[in-house]
Scaffold this motif. Structure first.
Motif, mmCIF file in Angstrom:
data_model
loop_
_atom_site.group_PDB
_atom_site.id
_atom_site.type_symbol
_atom_site.label_atom_id
_atom_site.label_comp_id
_atom_site.label_asym_id
_atom_site.label_seq_id
_atom_site.Cartn_x
_atom_site.Cartn_y
_atom_site.Cartn_z
ATOM 1 N N ILE A 50 0.892 -1.252 0.216
ATOM 2 C CA ILE A 50 0.140 0.007 0.034
ATOM 3 C C ILE A 50 0.996 1.194 0.129
ATOM 4 O O ILE A 50 1.697 1.595 0.788
ATOM 5 N N GLY A 51 0.518 2.125 -1.109
ATOM 6 C CA GLY A 51 1.407 3.325 -1.144
ATOM 7 C C GLY A 51 0.651 4.547 -1.356
ATOM 8 O O GLY A 51 -0.611 4.523 -1.198
ATOM 9 N N ASP A 52 0.931 5.791 -1.862
ATOM 10 C CA ASP A 52 0.250 6.914 -2.213
ATOM 11 C C ASP A 52 -0.889 6.565 -3.022
ATOM 12 O O ASP A 52 -1.836 7.351 -2.745
ATOM 13 N N THR A 53 -0.469 5.612 -4.014
ATOM 14 C CA THR A 53 -1.685 5.704 -4.782
ATOM 15 C C THR A 53 -2.811 4.973 -4.329
ATOM 16 O O THR A 53 -4.021 5.309 -4.629
ATOM 17 N N GLY A 54 -2.777 4.116 -3.298
ATOM 18 C CA GLY A 54 -3.657 3.461 -2.718
ATOM 19 C C GLY A 54 -4.565 4.360 -1.827
ATOM 20 O O GLY A 54 -5.731 4.418 -1.657
ATOM 21 N N ILE A 55 -3.841 5.670 -1.111
ATOM 22 C CA ILE A 55 -4.434 6.522 -0.386
ATOM 23 C C ILE A 55 -5.343 7.446 -1.316
ATOM 24 O O ILE A 55 -6.232 7.935 -1.015
ATOM 25 N N MET A 56 -4.656 7.521 -2.470
ATOM 26 C CA MET A 56 -5.381 8.409 -3.235
ATOM 27 C C MET A 56 -6.795 7.766 -3.717
ATOM 28 O O MET A 56 -7.759 8.560 -3.905
ATOM 29 N N HIS A 57 -6.908 6.419 -3.998
ATOM 30 C CA HIS A 57 -8.217 5.846 -4.333
ATOM 31 C C HIS A 57 -9.002 5.898 -3.163
ATOM 32 O O HIS A 57 -10.327 6.209 -3.271
ATOM 33 N N LEU A 58 -8.607 5.701 -1.943
ATOM 34 C CA LEU A 58 -9.396 5.818 -0.739
ATOM 35 C C LEU A 58 -9.967 7.447 -0.415
ATOM 36 O O LEU A 58 -11.055 7.689 -0.422
ATOM 37 N N ALA A 59 -9.354 8.429 -0.924
ATOM 38 C CA ALA A 59 -9.531 9.733 -0.447
ATOM 39 C C ALA A 59 -10.525 10.417 -1.970
ATOM 40 O O ALA A 59 -11.383 11.001 -1.679
ATOM 41 N N MET A 60 -10.584 9.789 -2.907
ATOM 42 C CA MET A 60 -11.294 10.206 -4.184
ATOM 43 C C MET A 60 -12.869 9.365 -4.114
ATOM 44 O O MET A 60 -13.689 9.687 -4.786
ATOM 45 N N GLY A 61 -12.999 8.524 -3.253
ATOM 46 C CA GLY A 61 -14.247 7.595 -3.063
ATOM 47 C C GLY A 61 -15.221 8.247 -2.288
ATOM 48 O O GLY A 61 -15.140 9.622 -1.874
ATOM 49 N N SER A 62 -16.300 7.590 -1.697
ATOM 50 C CA SER A 62 -17.288 8.000 -0.669
ATOM 51 C C SER A 62 -17.128 7.739 0.691
ATOM 52 O O SER A 62 -18.200 7.800 1.429
ATOM 53 N N LEU A 63 -15.736 7.193 1.088
ATOM 54 C CA LEU A 63 -15.529 7.113 2.417
ATOM 55 C C LEU A 63 -15.862 8.219 3.287
ATOM 56 O O LEU A 63 -15.593 9.182 2.898
ATOM 57 N N ARG A 64 -16.182 7.995 4.599
ATOM 58 C CA ARG A 64 -16.076 8.803 5.681
ATOM 59 C C ARG A 64 -15.556 8.378 7.109
ATOM 60 O O ARG A 64 -15.901 8.028 8.023
ATOM 61 N N LEU A 65 -14.298 7.996 6.833
ATOM 62 C CA LEU A 65 -13.297 7.374 7.635
ATOM 63 C C LEU A 65 -13.075 8.026 8.995
ATOM 64 O O LEU A 65 -13.012 9.568 8.590
ATOM 65 N N PHE A 66 -13.287 7.488 10.221
ATOM 66 C CA PHE A 66 -13.028 8.346 11.415
ATOM 67 C C PHE A 66 -11.551 7.983 11.798
ATOM 68 O O PHE A 66 -10.664 8.662 12.686
ATOM 69 N N GLY A 67 -11.272 6.481 11.243
ATOM 70 C CA GLY A 67 -9.593 6.241 11.701
ATOM 71 C C GLY A 67 -9.131 5.343 10.852
ATOM 72 O O GLY A 67 -9.709 4.689 10.139
ATOM 73 N N LEU A 68 -7.799 5.632 10.478
ATOM 74 C CA LEU A 68 -7.065 5.055 9.428
ATOM 75 C C LEU A 68 -5.435 5.022 9.899
ATOM 76 O O LEU A 68 -4.866 5.734 10.840
ATOM 77 N N ASP A 69 -5.081 3.762 9.952
ATOM 78 C CA ASP A 69 -3.813 3.187 10.433
ATOM 79 C C ASP A 69 -2.991 2.576 9.159
ATOM 80 O O ASP A 69 -3.404 1.825 8.562
ATOM 81 N N VAL A 70 -1.868 3.577 8.990
ATOM 82 C CA VAL A 70 -0.920 3.152 7.685
ATOM 83 C C VAL A 70 0.382 2.787 8.250
ATOM 84 O O VAL A 70 1.413 2.944 7.458
ATOM 85 N N SER A 71 0.552 2.617 9.482
ATOM 86 C CA SER A 71 1.970 2.712 9.893
ATOM 87 C C SER A 71 2.772 1.477 9.464
ATOM 88 O O SER A 71 2.253 0.251 9.160
ATOM 89 N N PHE A 72 3.985 1.881 9.244
ATOM 90 C CA PHE A 72 5.010 0.859 8.767
ATOM 91 C C PHE A 72 4.613 0.513 7.087
ATOM 92 O O PHE A 72 4.948 -0.710 6.659
#
Length: 400
Positions: A266-288
């Motif tokens: 998982i990298g920057d492109t994956g985060i882009m996909h999450l951000a461009m969708g309709s998610l309403r996340l309250f918690g995200l962990d991408v550590s390590f």
């Protein structure tokens, strides 16, 4: 009449006893008959979980628990038959067998021989001898189960998940941590992709798939199609999922918390996909996640700005990424950037200026920060916990 505790009505004594801890509740029952009777009132024991060592026969044990209205049990050591518990507590609501290494399919099979409609919570984590055979029994007789813990049950396979999907339609929480044989096929069963064989667990709200190494992006496709009530999804240490899989998750509108910790692909492109969708996340962990960098923080600020908790430990982020993110993240309360070695005092100053709702921040291993940056952080008005590793600064120890 002289005011004395012995003059109190039993109902008042029971109300007082209900505020005691577990040991205190037991002790007051030994004072006198009146206190014992009051302490056995069901209101005193409401919500209490009995923790038992089942070593030898005790005829008074289960009648005593039932008299007090106790319906939750944790077995700390199991040297008697599990059926001894089930027969003794026919109205049991919660059964915790975590770590009972000697529990076998045979023992569980003898215990679950008829419907137990009251049982809603079953914890079998680290019961390493349990196999799909036990899941068949569970699916047949525990139809009202809402929470099932199978973490560390490494003999569970896709067949076991098919049985769960066939019988446990009320299941809301399922933990499959380190179930190494589970693959995309099993997740498809849970998500109702094989309706001819099993309806699926379509009411799932919490799903833990941590360290299920055989999972790929196809599992995420199944989850997004069938498990649309999911609120919490833990995919940490799932090395087989990639940026492309995030497209499937990005439209899960009910998802609150997503854990991608140590997902190496998982990298920057994956985060882009999450951000461009309709998610309403309250918690995200991408550590390590080694491929997460400053660009991810820009995406997060654009599409995931409602986050309340963000963990970026050991990611390749810098002051520049912090600068891109902080102006939009007004709801953020917890920020974990431990071992982000490119963060300096400049980044801390940006955090202090803009993330004014922060209650906790992790700076363990941030080797380029100094006392100057820490002084700015400790001036945050809502800060309660500042973690610097071996030393933890709490609200009462702030630098002034």
């Amino acid at each position: 009449m002289e005011a004395h505790i012995s003059n109190l009505f039993p109902e008042i004594l029971a109300m007082i006893f209900s505020y005691l801890d577990l040991r205190g509740k037991g002790r007051v029952a030994q004072v006198c008959k009146a206190w014992r009777d009051a302490s056995y009132h069901k209101s005193v024991w409401r919500g209490v979980e009995a923790k038992l060592h089942l070593r030898r026969a005790n005829p008074s044990l289960f009648p005593s628990l039932q008299t007090r209205g106790i319906r939750k049990v944790q077995i700390l050591s199991l040297r008697r038959s599990l059926s001894y518990v089930i027969q003794g507590m026919p109205n049991i609501e919660s059964l915790n067998l975590s770590g009972c290494y000697n529990l076998t399919d045979n023992g569980l099979g003898h215990a679950f021989v008829q419907d137990i409609p009251s049982l809603q919570i079953l914890n079998l984590s680290l019961c390493k001898q349990i196999t799909d055979s036990s899941l068949g029994r569970i699916a047949q007789y525990l139809k009202n189960l809402e929470l099932l813990e199978l973490g560390g049950c490494s003999n569970i396979t896709n067949t076991g998940l098919l049985l769960i999907a066939w019988g446990l339609h009320r299941l809301k929480s399922l933990n499959l941590r380190s179930c190494r044989h589970v693959s995309d096929v099993g997740i498809g069963h849970l998500a109702g992709m094989t309706r001819s064989a099993a309806e699926g667990c379509l009411n799932l709200e919490h799903l833990t798939l941590q360290d299920c190494q055989k999972l790929t992006d196809l599992s995420l496709k199944h989850i997004s199609k069938g498990l649309n009530k999911l609120k919490v999804l833990n995919l940490s240490f799932c090395g087989g999922i990639s940026d492309a899989g995030m497209i499937h998750l990005s439209y899960m509108t009910q998802l609150w918390t997503l854990n991608l910790r140590s997902c190496d692909n998982i990298g920057d492109t994956g985060i882009m996909h999450l951000a461009m969708g309709s998610l309403r996340l309250f918690g995200l962990d991408v550590s390590f996640c080694d491929k997460i960098g400053d660009q991810s923080l820009a995406y997060i600020s654009q599409g995931l700005f409602q986050l309340k908790s963000l963990s970026l430990c050991s990611c390749h982020v810098s002051d520049d990424g912090i600068n891109r993110m902080v102006r939009q993240m007004h709801e953020l309360k917890t920020l974990n950037i431990g071992q982000c070695v490119r963060i300096t005092d400049k980044g801390l100053e940006l955090i202090a200026d803009h993330l004014t709702q922060l209650t906790g921040i992790d700076l363990y291993g941030c080797t380029k920060i100094t006392k100057r940056g820490l002084e700015r952080i400790t001036q945050l008005p809502c800060l309660k916990v500042l973690n610097l590793g071996l030393w933890q600064m709490t609200e009462g120890e702030r630098v002034r």
